[in-house]
Scaffold this motif. Structure first.
Motif: not given
Length: 154
Positions: A60-62, A101-106, A114-124
């Motif tokens: 749900p975060v993604n 969503r691996r990168t932040a948008g506008d 939680r969005e930043r944490a998701l991107r960090a998790a998706l990076a690895r």
């Protein structure tokens, strides 16, 4: 693996383990083959239930689901086979569309923790998948120690 494929995989796995558990109960109570079918199917179902719950917390975060959608996804695991029609309905409504969503948008929501944490998790992804599997196994082990719902038959 896309969010859609991940949710579909776990929705199907949850339904299959429900079928195994119900079959195990039928074998135990109607056929009288002993406890082993329920023990085996119950353990498998329990582990998949935990894994599905983790997916319902992360996805749900993604996908930016509303709380009601998250609650429906989670509640569907409690009713036998309900994850399948819920997955189909979510797919038809576009709730599973898109990539990770691996990168932040506008979008200002992309700055949330939680969005930043998701991107960090998706990076690895391998590390994240391993960590989530360890969490699921830890929860499963804790529940095994706690014992079955309703206690034991003896």
């Amino acid at each position: 693996m896309t969010p859609r494929r991940l949710f579909r995989l776990f929705a199907i796995a949850e339904a299959v383990t429900w079928a195994l558990l119900l079959t195990g109960m039928l074998l135990k109570y109607a056929v009288g083959v002993g406890d082993w079918p329920v023990t085996v199917a119950g353990a498998l179902h329990g582990f998949v239930f935990i894994a599905y719950a983790i997916v319902v917390v992360v996805l749900p975060v993604n996908q930016r689901w509303r709380a009601a959608v998250v609650l429906l996804a989670g509640a569907s695991a409690i009713v036998p086979f309900a994850t399948i029609p819920v997955e189909i309905a979510f797919d038809r409504r576009g709730l599973l569309a898109g990539a990770w969503r691996r990168t932040a948008g506008d979008d200002p929501r992309d700055r949330r923790m939680r969005e930043r944490a998701l991107r960090a998790a998706l990076a690895r992804p391998a590390v994240t998948a391993t960590l989530l599997a360890v969490v699921a196994a830890g929860l499963f082990a804790a529940l095994l120690v706690a014992g079955p719902p309703g206690g034991t038959d003896s």
